[in-house]
Write an enzyme that holds these catalytic residues in place. Sequence first.
Site, PDB file in Angstrom:
ATOM      1  N   LYS A   1       0.883  -1.183   0.000  1.00 22.33           N
ATOM      2  CA  LYS A   1       0.000   0.000   0.000  1.00 22.33           C
ATOM      3  C   LYS A   1       0.910   1.220   0.000  1.00 22.33           C
ATOM      4  CE  LYS A   1      -1.887   3.067   1.883  1.00 22.33           C
ATOM      5  NZ  LYS A   1      -1.708   4.476   1.476  1.00 22.33           N
TER       6      LYS A   1
ATOM      7  N   GLU B   1      10.012  15.928  15.267  1.00 15.14           N
ATOM      8  CA  GLU B   1      10.402  15.750  13.865  1.00 15.14           C
ATOM      9  C   GLU B   1       9.669  16.789  13.021  1.00 15.14           C
ATOM     10  OE1 GLU B   1       8.904  12.266  11.759  1.00 15.14           O
ATOM     11  OE2 GLU B   1      10.919  11.926  10.983  1.00 15.14           O
TER      12      GLU B   1
HETATM   13  P1  NAD Z   1       2.255   8.568   7.437  1.00 17.92           P
HETATM   14  O1  NAD Z   1       2.371   7.803   8.705  1.00 17.92           O
HETATM   15  O2  NAD Z   1       1.263   9.665   7.364  1.00 17.92           O
HETATM   16  O3  NAD Z   1       1.869   7.577   6.248  1.00 17.92           O
HETATM   17  C1  NAD Z   1       2.622   6.408   5.980  1.00 17.92           C
HETATM   18  C2  NAD Z   1       1.726   5.406   5.299  1.00 17.92           C
HETATM   19  O4  NAD Z   1       0.704   5.011   6.202  1.00 17.92           O
HETATM   20  C3  NAD Z   1       1.032   5.918   4.051  1.00 17.92           C
HETATM   21  O5  NAD Z   1       0.986   4.909   3.079  1.00 17.92           O
HETATM   22  C4  NAD Z   1      -0.373   6.229   4.557  1.00 17.92           C
HETATM   23  O6  NAD Z   1      -1.343   6.163   3.540  1.00 17.92           O
HETATM   24  C5  NAD Z   1      -0.551   5.116   5.559  1.00 17.92           C
HETATM   25  N1  NAD Z   1      -1.580   5.365   6.576  1.00 17.92           N
HETATM   26  C6  NAD Z   1      -2.062   6.559   7.022  1.00 17.92           C
HETATM   27  N2  NAD Z   1      -3.021   6.353   7.944  1.00 17.92           N
HETATM   28  C7  NAD Z   1      -3.123   5.020   8.112  1.00 17.92           C
HETATM   29  C8  NAD Z   1      -3.916   4.188   8.950  1.00 17.92           C
HETATM   30  N3  NAD Z   1      -4.824   4.701   9.801  1.00 17.92           N
HETATM   31  N4  NAD Z   1      -3.741   2.842   8.882  1.00 17.92           N
HETATM   32  C9  NAD Z   1      -2.837   2.313   8.049  1.00 17.92           C
HETATM   33  N5  NAD Z   1      -2.070   3.045   7.217  1.00 17.92           N
HETATM   34  C10 NAD Z   1      -2.212   4.385   7.245  1.00 17.92           C
HETATM   35  O7  NAD Z   1       3.712   9.030   7.082  1.00 17.92           O
HETATM   36  P2  NAD Z   1       4.186   9.952   5.875  1.00 17.92           P
HETATM   37  O8  NAD Z   1       3.754  11.338   6.148  1.00 17.92           O
HETATM   38  O9  NAD Z   1       3.781   9.312   4.574  1.00 17.92           O
HETATM   39  O10 NAD Z   1       5.773   9.812   6.000  1.00 17.92           O
HETATM   40  C11 NAD Z   1       6.527  10.582   6.854  1.00 17.92           C
HETATM   41  C12 NAD Z   1       6.915   9.792   8.092  1.00 17.92           C
HETATM   42  O11 NAD Z   1       7.534   8.564   7.743  1.00 17.92           O
HETATM   43  C13 NAD Z   1       7.942  10.536   8.929  1.00 17.92           C
HETATM   44  O12 NAD Z   1       7.621  10.429  10.285  1.00 17.92           O
HETATM   45  C14 NAD Z   1       9.234   9.780   8.628  1.00 17.92           C
HETATM   46  O13 NAD Z   1      10.219   9.888   9.596  1.00 17.92           O
HETATM   47  C15 NAD Z   1       8.736   8.394   8.484  1.00 17.92           C
HETATM   48  N6  NAD Z   1       9.704   7.566   7.751  1.00 17.92           N
HETATM   49  C16 NAD Z   1      10.423   6.625   8.428  1.00 17.92           C
HETATM   50  C17 NAD Z   1      11.372   5.859   7.741  1.00 17.92           C
HETATM   51  C18 NAD Z   1      12.198   4.828   8.448  1.00 17.92           C
HETATM   52  O14 NAD Z   1      12.754   3.986   7.793  1.00 17.92           O
HETATM   53  N7  NAD Z   1      12.320   4.859   9.769  1.00 17.92           N
HETATM   54  C19 NAD Z   1      11.566   6.051   6.380  1.00 17.92           C
HETATM   55  C20 NAD Z   1      10.808   7.019   5.723  1.00 17.92           C
HETATM   56  C21 NAD Z   1       9.870   7.765   6.428  1.00 17.92           C
END
Ligand code: NAD
Length: 482
Positions: free
Chosen positions: A178, A384
């Site tokens: 997803k 962050e």
């Molecule tokens: P996000 O948590 O908003 O979304 C991540 C994913 O989760 C997306 O595909 C989104 O559609 C999905 N999602 C959202 N709500 C959901 C729910 N209720 N249930 C299941 N899935 C859901 O994050 P973002 O804004 O896309 O990315 C930024 C974040 O990701 C930052 O905090 C960053 O640090 C983190 N990140 C971490 C790593 C790592 O390897 N540690 C790598 C890249 C990004």
Amino acid sequence: MRELWFSTDSCFIGGFWTQPASREFLPVENPSTGAPIGSIARGKVADIDDAVAAAGDALKGPWGRMAAAERGRLLTRIGHFVRAKTETLARIEATDVGKPLTQARADAAALARYLEFYGGAADKIMGETIPYQEGYTVYTLREPHGVTGHIIPWNYPMQIIGRSVGAALAMGNACVLKPAEDACLSALAFAKLAEEAGLPAGALNVVPGLGEEAGAALAAHPDVAHISFTGSLTVGRLVQQAAARHVAPVTLELGGKSPQIVFADADLDAALPFLVNAGIQNAGQTCSASSRILVQRTIYEEVLRRMSYRYRALQVGPALDDMDVGPLISKAQKEIVEGYLARGADLEIAAEGRIIGNAPAGGHYVAPRLLANVAPNHVLAQEEIFGPVQTLIPFEDEEEAIAIANGTGYGLVASVWSRDGARQMRMAKALRSGQVFINNYGAGGGVELPFGGVGKSGHGREKGFEALYGFSTLKTVAARHG
Ligand code: NAD
């Protein structure tokens, strides 16, 4: 976008490019201009159900029976297909996500490299024989979980697909991916390349859609045996709770507030490019962005001055113009970053980069900002931001540096800049962090290097061989034969 050779508004389920069951679609925007460039499927529960079923079927078919060496060969072949399309993938990603082209190329190259790495590793994960009581033979088997769910963010889609889906496929799982609603195109392009390379139907399924719809459905699905989630802390908690209902293991790759710690004896010429680049790469939208620069007080003014020079030379503009920094992914993300900058209005601005004069008005640009003399407990040094903002924090000695570095609850990446070998070792042990770099930062992506967090940065490890253990389960066989 003329680069597209696949259906952008479909799900990829069981080897078919299908319309979403709802017949609903979501717009795709170019963050460099704010202009619409197409649409993607709005996958929902029904599509996730179909994708999980297709993945389950794949495990019963040719994919489930495929020898490890053959799986490895296939992954390597997909890697070659990716490599051959590097430029196309890079342009798709630059247009969809706003990454400067050089960086988008690096992401495509990393995706290929992950597939080559895990292709080579697929037949090298072995069980053990265990000396036990007289009359027994005991051994362990490493087996795939089954259907694995992969929920990924928008900031590094290709790299995260490589390390997560690549490792899961290498172990023989069947995957449902997803991608983030803001960045689906490279995931669909990857699925197309996997299909062209001959990946059996259902081994990889892609369902674009909203997090609270498709993502939540995937995390909660009872037939998903393992969830790999990369994203924010807030959503990570929801995913872990949803998976807990069917007791599925979860890998959480969350955010960070990663420090680089610069001691007075550091080689500053070597350190300076890393200090800035690790903060502004991908416009600061990097989980391992180094948003805190801790500097020993005796060299603080020098580091401040030299980082400021670099900041004033930074240029921000459209991704395809390949400047130092591109736009943020969306208007919403820009508002989040600007909100943090407003909360840091009390802070001293050491230097800022510049948005080029003819940057499109609809693009989501933020000038990189270096903030000086920030107190370690200031909100901008604790949370962050996910934008091109770095905080400089002075410290007196090793003890204080450790306390500040470990003082956010996050623990993803840290680095130590010092020529003193004993200090390097002490610091590496004392830092609460999934990775510690000494006299470098990020080590060039590190396909081979286990990666993941402690505390609010998550748990479980991806990358390297460690990921293969995470994407498999261990069975102990104890035979009593007398
Ligand atoms: P996000 O948590 O908003 O979304 C991540 C994913 O989760 C997306 O595909 C989104 O559609 C999905 N999602 C959202 N709500 C959901 C729910 N209720 N249930 C299941 N899935 C859901 O994050 P973002 O804004 O896309 O990315 C930024 C974040 O990701 C930052 O905090 C960053 O640090 C983190 N990140 C971490 C790593 C790592 O390897 N540690 C790598 C890249 C990004």
